[in-house]
Scaffold this motif. Structure first.
Motif, PDB file in Angstrom:
ATOM      1  N   GLU A 274       0.792  -1.067  -0.109  1.00 46.25           N
ATOM      2  CA  GLU A 274      -0.073   0.040   0.058  1.00 46.25           C
ATOM      3  C   GLU A 274       0.793   1.065   0.054  1.00 46.25           C
ATOM      4  O   GLU A 274       0.523   2.171  -0.640  1.00 46.25           O
ATOM      5  N   LEU A 275       2.085   1.051   0.760  1.00 46.61           N
ATOM      6  CA  LEU A 275       2.796   2.599   0.913  1.00 46.61           C
ATOM      7  C   LEU A 275       3.908   2.294  -0.306  1.00 46.61           C
ATOM      8  O   LEU A 275       4.528   3.435  -0.326  1.00 46.61           O
ATOM      9  N   GLY A 276       4.019   1.421  -1.180  1.00 42.06           N
ATOM     10  CA  GLY A 276       4.891   1.424  -2.280  1.00 42.06           C
ATOM     11  C   GLY A 276       6.119   1.246  -1.599  1.00 42.06           C
ATOM     12  O   GLY A 276       7.401   1.518  -2.340  1.00 42.06           O
ATOM     13  N   ALA A 277       6.535   0.603  -0.572  1.00 44.83           N
ATOM     14  CA  ALA A 277       7.947   0.137   0.021  1.00 44.83           C
ATOM     15  C   ALA A 277       8.204  -1.131  -0.156  1.00 44.83           C
ATOM     16  O   ALA A 277       7.382  -2.237  -0.384  1.00 44.83           O
ATOM     17  N   ALA A 278       9.468  -1.428  -0.215  1.00 44.08           N
ATOM     18  CA  ALA A 278       9.987  -2.666  -0.278  1.00 44.08           C
ATOM     19  C   ALA A 278       9.730  -3.527   0.865  1.00 44.08           C
ATOM     20  O   ALA A 278       9.659  -3.195   2.032  1.00 44.08           O
ATOM     21  N   PRO A 279       9.065  -4.832   0.626  1.00 49.10           N
ATOM     22  CA  PRO A 279       8.810  -5.526   1.961  1.00 49.10           C
ATOM     23  C   PRO A 279       9.639  -5.907   2.906  1.00 49.10           C
ATOM     24  O   PRO A 279       9.337  -5.916   4.108  1.00 49.10           O
ATOM     25  N   GLU A 280      11.117  -6.035   2.289  1.00 41.58           N
ATOM     26  CA  GLU A 280      12.150  -6.201   3.277  1.00 41.58           C
ATOM     27  C   GLU A 280      12.395  -4.980   4.155  1.00 41.58           C
ATOM     28  O   GLU A 280      13.306  -5.208   4.955  1.00 41.58           O
ATOM     29  N   ARG A 281      11.896  -3.844   3.863  1.00 41.72           N
ATOM     30  CA  ARG A 281      12.314  -2.604   4.535  1.00 41.72           C
ATOM     31  C   ARG A 281      11.093  -2.509   5.353  1.00 41.72           C
ATOM     32  O   ARG A 281      11.273  -1.817   6.714  1.00 41.72           O
ATOM     33  N   TYR A 282       9.877  -2.804   5.185  1.00 41.02           N
ATOM     34  CA  TYR A 282       8.716  -2.399   6.062  1.00 41.02           C
ATOM     35  C   TYR A 282       8.416  -3.595   6.738  1.00 41.02           C
ATOM     36  O   TYR A 282       7.421  -4.352   6.652  1.00 41.02           O
ATOM     37  N   THR A 283       9.270  -3.978   7.658  1.00 40.78           N
ATOM     38  CA  THR A 283       9.331  -5.120   8.526  1.00 40.78           C
ATOM     39  C   THR A 283       9.701  -4.846   9.825  1.00 40.78           C
ATOM     40  O   THR A 283      10.269  -3.806   9.992  1.00 40.78           O
ATOM     41  N   ALA A 284       9.815  -5.948  10.725  1.00 42.64           N
ATOM     42  CA  ALA A 284      10.753  -5.764  12.031  1.00 42.64           C
ATOM     43  C   ALA A 284      10.942  -7.091  12.862  1.00 42.64           C
ATOM     44  O   ALA A 284      10.143  -8.049  12.580  1.00 42.64           O
ATOM     45  N   ALA A 285      11.971  -6.969  13.471  1.00 40.30           N
ATOM     46  CA  ALA A 285      12.066  -8.094  14.286  1.00 40.30           C
ATOM     47  C   ALA A 285      10.965  -8.376  15.414  1.00 40.30           C
ATOM     48  O   ALA A 285      10.712  -7.204  15.931  1.00 40.30           O
ATOM     49  N   LEU A 286      10.320  -9.238  15.832  1.00 44.07           N
ATOM     50  CA  LEU A 286       9.336  -9.232  16.876  1.00 44.07           C
ATOM     51  C   LEU A 286       9.428 -10.371  17.694  1.00 44.07           C
ATOM     52  O   LEU A 286       9.760 -11.621  17.355  1.00 44.07           O
ATOM     53  N   ARG A 287       9.573 -10.002  19.229  1.00 47.30           N
ATOM     54  CA  ARG A 287       9.763 -10.799  20.123  1.00 47.30           C
ATOM     55  C   ARG A 287       8.895 -10.749  21.262  1.00 47.30           C
ATOM     56  O   ARG A 287       8.502  -9.715  21.649  1.00 47.30           O
TER      57      ARG A 287
END
Length: 435
Positions: A274-287
């Protein structure tokens, strides 16, 4: 001739009577005027000798001043204060004459160019730190992040602090902007979520920590989305999750949490499109940690994806509980001693696999049994790295957190923000003390 002289003498008598040219005439005239005005006149005992001029013009001017209306008062004006002297220039921080800048050296300072976001005063050297010399950055917040008036809900506070107590466990959680972000006026990228679902003995507590990849624009939004979506997924399924934890159905628990995690990362990929961003950049480590409020259940469940840390402080020593291999259950059975401290390798963000197209890294899971006196620590990479790499830092944290009584919120934050030169990332720490 005699008539002119007589008329001039009569006029002189009249002027003497009006203006008091002579002792008797002056007093009489003054008394008459003052009496008509209703004002007591001064007698011989009230007035002394006067040095004022006594010409005809002076007396006419005096009479005019007496009957002239009072002037309008001037409007009030603030007093003019003298300008303050210009402040003395701050003393620059001495830097090595040669060699590359250290990991936490401000880039503008390293090049000798003053930064428009840099504090005006030199860094304080009084804050707690470990190592042979203090970090370069100031220990207190400097510049605020830039704000968009149309998106003020996008602002993130410098520090978040939370805590709770249920049954035998006490929870402390803190997330703080790193030294580098404070210096540059950047937003805190780490996200922290603490949530309780349900009530009484059936309640389930979720703590989620998310860290986006470095240097990704708007990545803090991805971290907040990751926490919000895993919270939504756990909240809708908390009844079954709590039952699986109490009955120790670990296989069902693990598969269920993996599905919820994959679903959350799938939403992140959709938001990236939706934002036109690369999926590998719009992500996060989640714990994440799941903590049952039931005092008879001492099972603590960890699950997540990506870099960070999971440690246990037992008998004054740190143990690394990070799962050794991906998707492998290394849970401690109730009553067991648990594995010895291990050094788990970091999990690199690799390409997505066919089995988990949404996750940037393998799924991690561990269920551990908590003993009285244990302290479980879940943290982002900003705290896990110095804890693993700096023995003095690990010893200081152990000395402060091994006490039987859990620290207060302020004391927990003060310990979590202990500084180490070269470690400038955001820090998020979640501690669980077992009574």
């Amino acid at each position: 001739m005699n008539q002119q002289r007589a008329r001039r003498g009569h006029e002189d008598d009249w002027w003497r009577q009006l203006y008091g040219d002579g002792e008797g005439g002056g007093q009489a005239a003054a008394g008459g005027v003052a009496g008509r005005a209703g004002v007591r006149t001064a007698g011989p005992s009230d007035a002394g000798p006067s040095d004022a001029p006594d010409t005809l013009d002076d007396r006419v001017e005096s009479a005019l001043r007496a009957v002239r209306a009072p002037a309008e008062p001037k409007p009030w004006e603030p007093p003019v204060r003298p300008a303050a002297p210009p402040p003395a220039p701050s003393t620059p921080i001495p830097l090595p004459a040669t060699g590359p800048a250290s990991r936490d050296t401000p880039p503008d300072t390293a090049t000798g160019t003053p930064s428009d976001t840099a504090p005006d005063t030199p860094p304080s050297r009084t804050a707690g730190f470990v190592g042979d010399r203090p970090p370069t950055y100031d220990p207190e917040p400097g510049a605020l992040p830039a704000a968009d008036p149309g998106a003020l809900d996008d602002l993130v506070p410098d520090t978040a602090l939370d805590g709770a107590r249920y049954g035998s466990l006490t929870l402390r959680a803190a997330s703080q902007r790193g030294d580098s972000a404070r210096y540059r006026g950047e937003v805190r990228r780490d996200a922290l979520l603490t949530a309780r679902f349900g009530a009484g003995r059936q309640a389930l507590i979720l703590v989620a920590v998310a860290t986006p990849p470095p240097a990704a624009e708007g990545a803090h939004r991805a971290a907040r989305d990751a926490c919000a979506w895993i919270g939504d997924a756990v909240g809708r399924s908390y009844t079954q999750l709590a039952e699986d934890i109490r009955t120790d159905h670990r296989d069902a628990l693990k598969s269920g949490l993996q599905r919820l995690t994959d679903r959350s990362y799938g939403k992140l990929r959709g938001r990236a499109r939706e934002l036109g961003a690369a999926p590998e950049r719009y992500t996060a480590a989640l714990r994440c940690l799941l903590l049952p409020a039931d005092p008879d259940c001492r099972t603590r469940v960890f699950f997540g994806v990506g870099a960070g840390g999971l440690f246990r402080l037992r008998d004054g020593a740190w143990q690394n509980l990070e799962p050794a291999t991906a998707d492998h259950d290394t849970g401690d059975a109730p009553g067991s001693d648990g594995g010895p401290p291990r050094s788990a390798p970091g999990l690199a963000h690799g390409p997505n696999t066919a089995e988990s197209p949404a996750r940037p890294a393998p799924f991690l899971f561990r269920a551990a049994f908590a003993r009285p006196g244990d302290t479980l620590l879940l943290c982002s990479a900003g705290l896990a790295e110095p804890l693993q790499e700096e023995p003095a830092f690990a010893d200081r944290l152990a000395a402060r957190w091994k006490a039987a009584e859990p620290p207060g919120l302020v004391d927990f934050l003060a310990t979590a923000q202990l500084r180490v030169k070269g470690h400038t990332k955001d820090r998020t720490a979640v501690g669980v003390w077992e009574a």
